[in-house]
Scaffold this active site. Structure first.
Site, PDB file in Angstrom:
ATOM      1  N   ARG A 155      37.972  46.181  32.260  1.00 30.70           N
ATOM      2  CA  ARG A 155      38.602  45.527  33.406  1.00 30.70           C
ATOM      3  C   ARG A 155      38.997  46.566  34.443  1.00 30.70           C
ATOM      4  NH1 ARG A 155      43.259  44.297  35.528  1.00 30.70           N
ATOM      5  NH2 ARG A 155      44.007  42.197  35.971  1.00 30.70           N
TER       6      ARG A 155
ATOM      7  N   LYS B  37      40.025  30.160  27.938  1.00 30.06           N
ATOM      8  CA  LYS B  37      40.438  31.524  28.269  1.00 30.06           C
ATOM      9  C   LYS B  37      40.509  32.299  26.961  1.00 30.06           C
ATOM     10  CE  LYS B  37      43.821  34.144  31.001  1.00 30.06           C
ATOM     11  NZ  LYS B  37      43.949  35.326  30.182  1.00 30.06           N
TER      12      LYS B  37
HETATM   13  P1  ATP Z   1      45.750  37.993  31.637  1.00 33.06           P
HETATM   14  O1  ATP Z   1      46.672  39.008  31.053  1.00 33.06           O
HETATM   15  O2  ATP Z   1      46.338  36.629  31.772  1.00 33.06           O
HETATM   16  O3  ATP Z   1      44.400  37.986  30.982  1.00 33.06           O
HETATM   17  P2  ATP Z   1      44.636  39.433  33.885  1.00 33.06           P
HETATM   18  O4  ATP Z   1      45.414  39.971  35.048  1.00 33.06           O
HETATM   19  O5  ATP Z   1      44.008  40.410  32.953  1.00 33.06           O
HETATM   20  O6  ATP Z   1      45.576  38.419  33.133  1.00 33.06           O
HETATM   21  P3  ATP Z   1      43.526  37.226  35.237  1.00 33.06           P
HETATM   22  O7  ATP Z   1      42.463  37.276  36.259  1.00 33.06           O
HETATM   23  O8  ATP Z   1      44.873  36.900  35.714  1.00 33.06           O
HETATM   24  O9  ATP Z   1      43.466  38.582  34.434  1.00 33.06           O
HETATM   25  O10 ATP Z   1      43.134  36.169  34.140  1.00 33.06           O
HETATM   26  C1  ATP Z   1      41.796  36.022  33.817  1.00 33.06           C
HETATM   27  C2  ATP Z   1      41.434  36.912  32.642  1.00 33.06           C
HETATM   28  O11 ATP Z   1      41.123  36.081  31.544  1.00 33.06           O
HETATM   29  C3  ATP Z   1      40.182  37.705  32.903  1.00 33.06           C
HETATM   30  O12 ATP Z   1      40.486  39.004  33.366  1.00 33.06           O
HETATM   31  C4  ATP Z   1      39.451  37.715  31.577  1.00 33.06           C
HETATM   32  O13 ATP Z   1      39.726  38.904  30.877  1.00 33.06           O
HETATM   33  C5  ATP Z   1      40.064  36.600  30.783  1.00 33.06           C
HETATM   34  N1  ATP Z   1      39.143  35.476  30.500  1.00 33.06           N
HETATM   35  C6  ATP Z   1      38.968  34.901  29.302  1.00 33.06           C
HETATM   36  N2  ATP Z   1      38.121  33.872  29.375  1.00 33.06           N
HETATM   37  C7  ATP Z   1      37.741  33.768  30.664  1.00 33.06           C
HETATM   38  C8  ATP Z   1      36.891  32.882  31.366  1.00 33.06           C
HETATM   39  N3  ATP Z   1      36.263  31.876  30.757  1.00 33.06           N
HETATM   40  N4  ATP Z   1      36.739  33.071  32.703  1.00 33.06           N
HETATM   41  C9  ATP Z   1      37.383  34.089  33.330  1.00 33.06           C
HETATM   42  N5  ATP Z   1      38.210  34.944  32.717  1.00 33.06           N
HETATM   43  C10 ATP Z   1      38.394  34.798  31.400  1.00 33.06           C
END
Ligand code: ATP
Length: 587
Positions: free
Chosen positions: A272, A252
């Site tokens: 996003r 991540k």
């Molecule tokens: P967070 O603040 O934890 O990033 P979020 O609400 O923006 O949360 P989530 O869908 O909960 O998003 O967590 C996935 C996020 O992680 C994605 O929005 C992306 O920006 C990031 N990310 C980083 N690496 C990856 C990956 N390999 N696959 C998917 N998402 C990834």
């Protein structure tokens, strides 16, 4: 269609507090709308004239709106300003003054939706030196033709204050009822929206072609797809169980999510939140042009700030320096980025959103040519909780936030617009922020690249373990050195170079150059985290983990007054880790 029909509906919507009633009012409005302009009516009800991802806004400032109202009503600007102080709502003020209008127009054409939309469109597109005058004239003209009630809503629309509270989901409900034949159409209509982010286009498709129109709805390069999001769990066992015993676990990365749209030579990047952020990342666009082989593609990536000299990832905050309108070139130099690709939603004519993740990943790998700055997300496929945990620690060690564990099962499609259990994030909750500097011993170094060729790119630093009288590595530091430091370091360290790791140095990392543990420098890190590859306090907090200082920066202080044995000890680092952790838990 008359604009008054819309204004009447707005008035009724404003008066209701019930969502169902609001939906009914919208259904009526949409049913009474000629199909060829239903997209425009949908945008207008949300106070816009385009979907959000289009970079045009009506953008009327209060000053300009007051001027236009004065012109249209014949009332002095100062009087309008006085009234605005009382109402706090330019719409209401406009309604009042247009009702009092001094010059009565004798021959007033009723306003149509098309006329309002076209005028707003012209205002949005006005640019250059005469833009303010043109916008004022256009708005004044529109107000002059409007009834007082219409003037109220026009004014609120142009100043971005319509705020009827009609959520996207309410519009989808209304469209499904009005044109899809009822609730069962809802899912299809929503999917169309999730893959296009364009309520207007969805409205037109369902109004003109009914369910057939939304069933055939496909992704379009240039229209952002609403992102799939992850749920969260906090242990590898739970994650594997939830994902059917096996998953693809990916790093991540800690950067900014970017949806890349490439068509022929053109590349657009969406955030996003689906805003067009192409202008912030000319370097990322170049990387895409160079390394995405597919002619047309929609790919997702995390855009991460990197250290130009060492190639290491930098903290998310550094990317914030890239959020600017001016000085992009300098910011690009100072905060370069890498792209880590993690999904393919469309490649060369094929919509992949309903394909399973292993297939999408295969398409992703084929669509790009990896390079130092463009890579696919690092991953393992595993069914073993221990292996998952190890990979998690490795991800953190490498500057990531943790893992995103993804389903490979029969239903692992791209769930646009949904936060679901097909993706589960496993994040580092164990982090502790550092406030104090530490004094660490230089035990090794890595050769520099690029600007740092000929000197060191980073130093391997260690804390002291008085019990075993050894030095245990805790970080790799390549930041904070001036050009002068860099020039003198190899010279300064020359007399300490040895051909192999020093027997008192405990390291799992292979350095390019090894030193006798003699020189101490002062370092400030951002945080202390668990680490599988640094030996400092190995197994003290968790089996198989040591502690590492992340994002270390040399403060400029060579602690020549300190012997290596006076360096910060491993128990001090453990204490710092625990103390800070406690603070986080308490707050
Ligand atoms: P967070 O603040 O934890 O990033 P979020 O609400 O923006 O949360 P989530 O869908 O909960 O998003 O967590 C996935 C996020 O992680 C994605 O929005 C992306 O920006 C990031 N990310 C980083 N690496 C990856 C990956 N390999 N696959 C998917 N998402 C990834």
């Amino acid at each position: 269609m008359l604009y008054s029909t819309i204004a009447d509906t707005y008035e009724k919507i404003e008066a209701t507090t019930k969502r169902l009633e609001m939906t009914d009012l919208l259904v009526d409005l949409l049913k009474n709308t000629p199909k060829e302009i239903i997209d425009k009516v949908v945008y207008l009800t949300q106070g816009k004239i385009y979907p959000d991802f289009v970079k045009l806004e009506i953008g009327v400032a209060e000053r300009l709106a007051i001027k236009a109202l004065a012109k249209a009503s014949g009332i002095k600007e100062s009087e309008i300003e006085e009234d605005l102080k009382k109402t706090g709502d330019l719409g209401e003020t406009a309604q009042k003054f247009m009702a009092k209008k001094k010059q009565v127009t004798f021959f007033q054409q009723p306003l149509t939706v098309q006329k309002v939309y076209e005028t707003l469109d012209k205002m949005a597109k006005a640019s250059g030196s005469g833009a303010v005058d043109l916008k004022t004239a256009l708005l004044a003209g529109l107000l002059a033709d409007a009834t007082p009630k219409e003037a109220k809503y026009i004014m609120r629309t142009v100043t971005g204050n319509l705020r009827l509270g009609i959520a996207d989901m309410t519009v989808l409900d209304a469209l499904a009822i009005a044109y899809g034949g009822g609730k069962e159409a809802r899912e299809l209509v929503e999917r169309a929206y999730n893959i296009s982010s364009d309520l207007g286009r969805v409205a037109k498709a369902v109004a003109e072609k009914g369910l057939r129109g939304v069933k055939k709805f496909a992704v379009l390069v240039g229209e952002p797809i609403r992102p799939m999001l992850a749920e969260r769990l906090s242990s590898p066992e739970e994650i594997l169980e939830k994902l059917g015993g096996k998953c693809i676990a990916e790093y991540k990365y800690d950067g900014e999510r970017i949806q890349i749209h490439k068509k022929n030579g053109d590349v657009t990047l969406f955030s996003r939140r689906l805003e067009d952020i192409s202008s912030q990342y000319p370097d990322a666009i170049e990387l895409v042009k160079k390394h995405v082989k597919a002619k047309e593609a929609i790919l997702e990536a995390e855009c991460v700030a990197i250290d130009a000299d060492t190639g290491e990832m930098r903290p998310f905050q550094e990317l914030m320096h890239r959020r600017r309108k001016y000085g992009i070139e300098e910011a690009m130099e100072e905060y370069p980025v890498s792209l880590f690709m993690f999904d393919a939603l469309y490649v060369d004519g094929k919509d992949l959103t309903l394909e399973l993740y292993p297939i999408r990943r295969e398409a992703l790998v084929k669509a790009i040519e990896e390079s130092e700055r463009v890579k696919t997300a690092k991953y393992i496929i595993t069914s073993n909780p221990k292996e998952l945990e190890k990979f998690f620690l490795e991800a953190i060690e490498n500057g990531c936030e943790g893992l995103v564990c993804k389903s490979m099962a029969e239903d692992s499609v791209y769930q646009a617009g949904a936060r679901g259990w097909l993706w589960i994030k496993y994040k580092r909750d164990y982090k502790s922020e550092m406030t104090d500097t530490v004094d660490l011993v230089i035990v090794g170094a890595f050769h520099g690249r690029g600007k740092r060729a000929g000197t060191y790119g980073a130093l391997l630093l260690a804390a002291y373990n008085p019990e075993s009288d050894t030095f245990e590595t805790v970080t790799k530091c390549g930041t904070g050195f001036t050009d002068e430091d860099l020039a003198k370091l190899p010279e300064m360290m020359k007399k300490h170079v040895i051909s192999h790791k020093h027997p008192r140095v405990n390291s799992m990392i292979e350095a390019d150059v090894w030193f006798e543990p003699v020189v101490v420098i002062e370092v400030l890190g951002a945080e202390i985290t668990l680490s599988p590859i640094h030996t400092c306090a190995m197994n003290a907090i968790r089996q198989g983990s040591g502690l590492a200082i992340r994002f270390p920066r040399f403060t400029g202080n060579y602690r020549l007054d300190k012997a290596a044995e006076d360096a910060t000890t491993i128990s001090e680092i453990v204490e710092m880790y625990q103390k800070q952790l406690k603070k986080i838990v308490e707050s």
